[in-house]
Design an enzyme around this catalytic site. Structure first.
Site, PDB file in Angstrom:
ATOM      1  N   THR A 278      45.361  30.014  81.447  1.00 54.06           N
ATOM      2  CA  THR A 278      45.491  29.950  79.910  1.00 54.06           C
ATOM      3  C   THR A 278      46.450  31.000  79.347  1.00 54.06           C
ATOM      4  OG1 THR A 278      43.029  29.403  79.680  1.00 54.06           O
ATOM      5  CG2 THR A 278      43.730  30.457  77.852  1.00 54.06           C
TER       6      THR A 278
ATOM      7  N   HIS B  83      42.024  30.069  90.873  1.00 51.66           N
ATOM      8  CA  HIS B  83      40.607  29.751  90.821  1.00 51.66           C
ATOM      9  C   HIS B  83      40.450  28.221  91.107  1.00 51.66           C
ATOM     10  CE1 HIS B  83      38.553  28.660  86.956  1.00 51.66           C
ATOM     11  NE2 HIS B  83      40.009  28.948  86.614  1.00 51.66           N
TER      12      HIS B  83
ATOM     13  N   CYS C 263      35.364  24.634  80.299  1.00 53.20           N
ATOM     14  CA  CYS C 263      35.704  25.555  79.261  1.00 53.20           C
ATOM     15  C   CYS C 263      35.204  25.150  77.825  1.00 53.20           C
ATOM     16  CB  CYS C 263      37.463  25.717  79.133  1.00 53.20           C
ATOM     17  SG  CYS C 263      38.017  26.244  80.700  1.00 53.20           S
TER      18      CYS C 263
END
Lengths: 398, 398
Positions: A72, A213, A337
């Site tokens: 992000t 991740h 998300c």
């Protein structure tokens, strides 16, 4: 109870080898890589070595690799940094022939891209959100047609995170550069990195984002690739870290961990892709066969090995998810998300699904520790859950 | 050889209890806290609990605490977010009585603050860099005098990172708010957190930044406190994490680790402060007595327990540092974030030191594992090194 984790697209466990590689950097090798003394310089050398591993994975130069705190951040930094470099003059927008600078993206990007673009719209930039066909593929010709004199940046994802379709990035970048070689081309490669070729030259990208991740490194580390001479202004100011392009003390343990994860990936990427493709096909065939009125979202062919998203008519995806949870199976309805919102997935509605059908979606994402027995278990547990939920449904659509 | 680490202001080792607390969150408890299923929700609960620990440390509400990737991110986000909220209207600067929005800071802030302010200047904002007196203390009346109609933000650090002087934050915030209650007051509390009261109400701040790696948590985690109703626009767009104020998958292990580090700190903060103050005084007295023509930089009284910076005439700080390194003693010449540059420290020149004197500076910063024997060792090793370097110097100034 069996435990079957099928949400690798949301996050992956950290590999034990990665944890082991990081461990000394918390305690004995804890120095600040910017420090001049021995302890600092040893750490600097380890960070440099990790950068080479990542650069090699992307076919890039070390100096083009910036470590960030997550994809992000990489995405925000890429898009806002190009917008500032090419679209601003001091306090003002840099108008081109009287019109604001223009960005092209697609309607089904990750929210990190979409919300960043919306932020820039509020600051006066113009943004085109390209439509997607029902296959979940962006056409290069659509991108090309959208380019105009004011276009400064194109941002198209490599693999869609909810449905797993692969976008023809090299084809798109070629079309973009042929139309206007000054347009910067950025790709969010987060869901591609585990299985696909990420060499920046074959992709033809100027900027690219990765997340640790999703490839068995921890949450909290990302990469931003910035091709030399790309017009871009760093967005995090402060110390001179990361070639003066991303200030802030380096997250040394995670940088070491990310490089280890990339090394592990290089070792088994091809073999893993084949294995996962077989397992996914078994899952897709089984679901389509055993769950009536279920559909695979997006192209069956142009698809990353590990993601399969289904629309299942007459059920709420979240109810299925919770019932699977009680059987030890972890899946998602879409992007982690976006969970917690009641909005239907913007990805699925972009494909043309009705809000009702989008609400009945389930994403399975496989990974390194997925086994054939996991697939058997899902195919045993899922159909009766769907049947039960449909029987409970007051509308009994199916 | 003895190993004496005296650069805790650059970074601290991670406490073994912190490493232990983080460990399960890499492997078995690896879920994404945004995921709806059990594994995700357990992690969400752990993140929430960590947030309460940090909120309690600051006397804040949980919803006012954002986890970031480092203090540099917190600082960028705070300053740029207020600048955008109060200083922009769409693509334009929001002029106030025909003048650009105005920010006040000091000349000896960390580069994360200074370079962020310089970035905003390039975007049309006006910035005042307040001078510092030779004691290294910002006067509240100077801040007050600098406030004008256009002022939107004041950013003054709690403790200077190079010389350790404490700024009168509550006094400054009171003066600022009395002059204009709409001005947002931000403090970089990175070097204060280990030893001083950080309750946001007694400090009177609207925003505050912390770094994990200065308080025995890892590099790569920071905190941004944002008081409710502060005019501020989030700077990292994407998913809805951190109350929609900082997108990006949470760095779960480090969030858990940071909370553990804060708990450890609460336990021994007062006692540790006393112990470190004694050790530091021993060091200061010893250096001033045994090294001729050495001076303590900044006020001797208004000083955090763990930092002592000296100007030593007739030597280069970096040469001293390298010779101490060979004896197993790790210190710095100034901020680690600025090392590698040949510029004299902006902090020391702001105090009025000449570039030559500033080049002869050494910062010792003590920490939890510093012992009286460490001080003895430094006081045994340092004076002959200085003598030798002065003898080698062609100018023989001393």
């Amino acid at each position: 109870m069996r435990f079957v984790y099928l949400d690798y697209a949301a996050t992956t466990p950290v590999e034990p080898e990665v944890v082991e590689a990081m461990r000394p950097y918390f305690t004995e090798k804890f120095g600040n890589p910017s420090s001049v003394y021995t302890l600092g310089q040893e750490i600097r050398a380890a960070v440099d070595q990790s950068r080479r591993v990542v650069a090699d994975f992307l076919g890039a130069k070390s100096k083009e690799i910036l470590f960030t705190s997550c994809a992000t951040e990489s995405i925000n930094s890429a898009i806002k940094g190009v917008a500032e470099a090419k679209g601003r003059e001091g306090g003002r927008l840099k108008l081109i022939n009287g019109q604001p600078p223009h960005i092209i993206t697609s309607a089904f990007e990750h929210h990190a891209v979409l919300h960043t673009c919306q932020h820039l719209q509020r600051l006066g930039f113009e943004v085109t959100y390209l439509p997607v066909n029902s296959d979940g593929i962006i056409k290069a010709c659509d991108v090309e047609s959208a380019i105009k004199e004011q276009t400064i940046l194109v941002a198209i994802m490599y693999v869609n995170n909810e449905i797993g379709t692969i976008q023809p990035i090299s084809e798109i970048s070629k079309a973009v550069k042929e139309k206007n070689k000054n347009v910067v081309f950025f790709t969010d490669a987060v869901q591609g990195a585990g299985y696909l070729d990420c060499q920046v030259d074959s992709l033809g990208v100027d900027m690219l984002a990765l997340a640790g991740h999703k490839i068995y490194a921890p949450k909290g580390i990302g990469v931003l690739y910035v091709r030399s001479r790309t017009p871009w202004i760093p967005q995090q100011d402060g110390g001179g870290q990361e070639y003066r392009s991303r200030a802030g003390t380096e997250n040394v343990p995670y940088i070491i961990g990310l490089a280890k994860a990339v090394e592990l990936l290089k070792k088994d990427q091809e073999e893993l892709g084949k294995k996962i493709t077989q397992l996914r096909d078994k899952l897709v065939d089984g679901v389509l066969r055993n769950v009536p009125n279920s559909h695979l979202n997006g192209s069956r062919e142009n698809r990353v090995p590990n993601i399969a998203s289904f629309s299942i008519e007459g059920v709420e995806g979240e109810s299925v998810l919770l019932m699977l949870d009680r059987q030890g199976i972890y899946v998602s309805t879409g992007s982690a998300c976006s969970s917690g919102t009641l909005e239907p997935s913007h990805v699925l509605t972009a494909l043309g699904l009705s809000p009702e059908t989008a609400h009945g979606s389930l994403r399975f994402s496989l990974g390194r520790h997925t086994s054939p027995e996991d697939m058997d278990y899902v195919l045993e547990v899922l159909p009766p859950i769907i049947q039960r939920l449909r029987e409970m449904s007051p509308t009994k659509q199916i």
